[in-house]
Design an enzyme around this catalytic site. Structure first.
Site, PDB file in Angstrom:
ATOM      1  N   ASP A 175       0.880  -1.160   0.000  1.00 30.42           N
ATOM      2  CA  ASP A 175       0.000   0.000   0.000  1.00 30.42           C
ATOM      3  C   ASP A 175       0.926   1.222   0.000  1.00 30.42           C
ATOM      4  O   ASP A 175       2.119   1.101   0.289  1.00 30.42           O
ATOM      5  CB  ASP A 175      -0.887  -0.032   1.242  1.00 30.42           C
ATOM      6  N   ASP A 177      -0.148   4.998   1.087  1.00 35.04           N
ATOM      7  CA  ASP A 177      -0.381   5.896   2.219  1.00 35.04           C
ATOM      8  C   ASP A 177      -0.322   5.119   3.534  1.00 35.04           C
ATOM      9  O   ASP A 177      -1.035   4.136   3.722  1.00 35.04           O
ATOM     10  CB  ASP A 177      -1.736   6.587   2.073  1.00 35.04           C
ATOM     11  N   THR A 267      -2.804   0.858  -4.546  1.00 36.66           N
ATOM     12  CA  THR A 267      -3.171   2.050  -3.800  1.00 36.66           C
ATOM     13  C   THR A 267      -4.589   2.506  -4.105  1.00 36.66           C
ATOM     14  O   THR A 267      -5.096   2.274  -5.207  1.00 36.66           O
ATOM     15  CB  THR A 267      -2.194   3.206  -4.112  1.00 36.66           C
ATOM     16  N   SER A 268      -5.196   3.151  -3.133  1.00 35.06           N
ATOM     17  CA  SER A 268      -6.510   3.760  -3.350  1.00 35.06           C
ATOM     18  C   SER A 268      -6.389   5.150  -3.959  1.00 35.06           C
ATOM     19  O   SER A 268      -7.393   5.792  -4.233  1.00 35.06           O
ATOM     20  CB  SER A 268      -7.266   3.846  -2.017  1.00 35.06           C
ATOM     21  N   LYS A 299     -10.649  -1.229  -2.000  1.00 38.19           N
ATOM     22  CA  LYS A 299     -10.509  -1.936  -0.731  1.00 38.19           C
ATOM     23  C   LYS A 299     -11.690  -1.581   0.178  1.00 38.19           C
ATOM     24  O   LYS A 299     -12.142  -0.439   0.158  1.00 38.19           O
ATOM     25  CB  LYS A 299      -9.194  -1.531  -0.053  1.00 38.19           C
ATOM     26  N   ASP A 324      -1.426  -0.856   6.196  1.00 40.91           N
ATOM     27  CA  ASP A 324      -1.518  -0.139   7.470  1.00 40.91           C
ATOM     28  C   ASP A 324      -2.951   0.017   7.947  1.00 40.91           C
ATOM     29  O   ASP A 324      -3.169   0.431   9.090  1.00 40.91           O
ATOM     30  CB  ASP A 324      -0.916   1.266   7.325  1.00 40.91           C
TER      31      ASP A 324
END
Length: 377
Positions: A175, A177, A267-268, A299, A324
């Protein structure tokens, strides 16, 4: 002799990269990794020296065993004497005198285990001021206790690769962030500003953001608003933050160790936003990057991680994910992947679904390297 900031180009490791605790965990993990590696080839192949100037697998394992023993002695002298001059290793002499190439592959790991445990136990008792105490192996060359630990971790890792490259059919997925980029403070400001602008509870909005695409957050907390239009507004607020998205200081060290491995990012966020942040922090471009525009469901749906596995041509069970946020952990587990959660943004109890947990990315390094070395599930 390598200096304090030595960078091993062939393994992508700098002595000072792992924290002391991470270096000690690497050391503790190495006997089991040598044990898995040594018994598999035929004994004649194990004892064959692959090239002039190179050792056989048993010789390398014995060398690591000796290093931990010698460094334990050096520790004792450095902590009790003023800048002692340690005895040289005389590696080739030790290999010959100990008949290392004739050692049984099953007999070496237990000795390695004992020396690694003894060395790590001794190092773990060192107080913070003692890490800077030094020995002087050669005139004008001071080497600190911290350097000794870094070199010891490096020696074990380096020679594990000398014995034979590990399986390349595994991949690590990150991921961004909260894992590679420390975006928590900036995003908190952005989402609080947007929530206040729309008359929403900032804490409620923030609780729906972690690990999710912004449009999914907006739909969850404000279904009466146009999600696409609101996302444009959020991005305007984001632009005002400028360069408030630094990479974590240990991210570069971890990615250097993976440079010859399969890895990628899920990643989002969006690629035009994510890549500049990684580059600004000196991180390499990911071999593959799955962003929010490439999936229909973000996600905690596993779609992003499954897409990354397909792009890397690696089976999902052979992927390790570093996350995270609970939503990311859930997504990775739903994809059938192993998950390490770092406690950078969430407390331990919210990450209980992960297979492993670590305080930082650096602290996760021993878990990552050990997982990559496991060629058999």
């Amino acid at each position: 002799m390598p200096d304090e900031g030595h960078h091993c180009a062939s393994r992508g490791l700098r002595y000072g990269d792992p924290t002391p605790s991470a270096a000690l965990e690497l050391i503790r993990s190495q006997p089991a990794r040598y044990r898995r590696r040594l018994p598999h080839p035929p004994i004649d192949a194990l004892r064959r020296r692959p090239a002039p100037g190179a050792w056989s697998a048993p010789e390398y394992a014995c060398h690591v065993h000796d290093r931990y023993d010698v460094y334990g002695t050096r520790f004792g002298r450095t902590l009790t004497e003023h800048e002692p001059t340690p005895e040289p290793m005389r590696d080739d002499e030790r290999a010959e005198q100990g008949a290392c190439n004739q050692q049984s592959p099953t007999a070496v790991p237990p000795d390695l285990d004992r020396n690694a445990d003894r060395f790590a136990a001794l190092a773990s008792e060192i107080s913070a001021p003692q890490w800077s105490r030094s020995a002087v192996p050669l005139p004008r060359e001071r080497r600190t206790v911290g350097w000794m630990v870094g070199q010891a971790a490096h020696v074990g890792l380096h020679h594990l690769h000398d014995i034979g490259a590990t399986s390349t059919d595994r991949a690590v997925l990150f991921d961004v962030d909260g894992v590679l980029v420390d975006s928590y403070p900036a995003y908190r400001r952005i989402w609080s500003r947007w929530a206040t602008h729309r008359g929403l509870d900032p804490d409620l909005v923030w609780s729906h953001t972690h690990g999710r695409r912004p449009v999914d957050t907006i739909r969850a907390v404000a279904p009466h608003l146009d999600a696409a239009a609101e996302y444009r507004l959020v991005r305007e607020f984001m632009a005002h933050e400028g360069d408030s998205f630094p990479v974590y200081p240990d991210a570069a060290a971890v990615l250097r160790l993976l440079r010859d491995r399969r890895w990628g990012v899920v990643t989002s966020g969006r690629t035009p936003t994510v890549l500049p942040r990684l580059r600004a922090g000196g991180l390499p471009d990911p071999p593959i990057l799955v962003d929010s525009s490439q999936v229909r469901r973000g996600k905690p749906d596993p779609e992003g991680y499954l897409r990354a596995a397909r792009l890397l041509d690696v089976p999902a069970p052979d992927c390790l994910v570093i996350e995270d946020a609970p939503a990311g952990v859930e997504a990775a587990r739903a994809a059938g992947m192993t998950v390490i959660a770092v406690r950078t943004t969430h407390p331990d109890e919210e990450l209980a679904a992960a297979h492993h947990r670590a305080d930082t990315l650096s602290d996760a390094l021993p878990l990552i390297t050990d997982w990559l070395d496991r060629t058999h599930r």
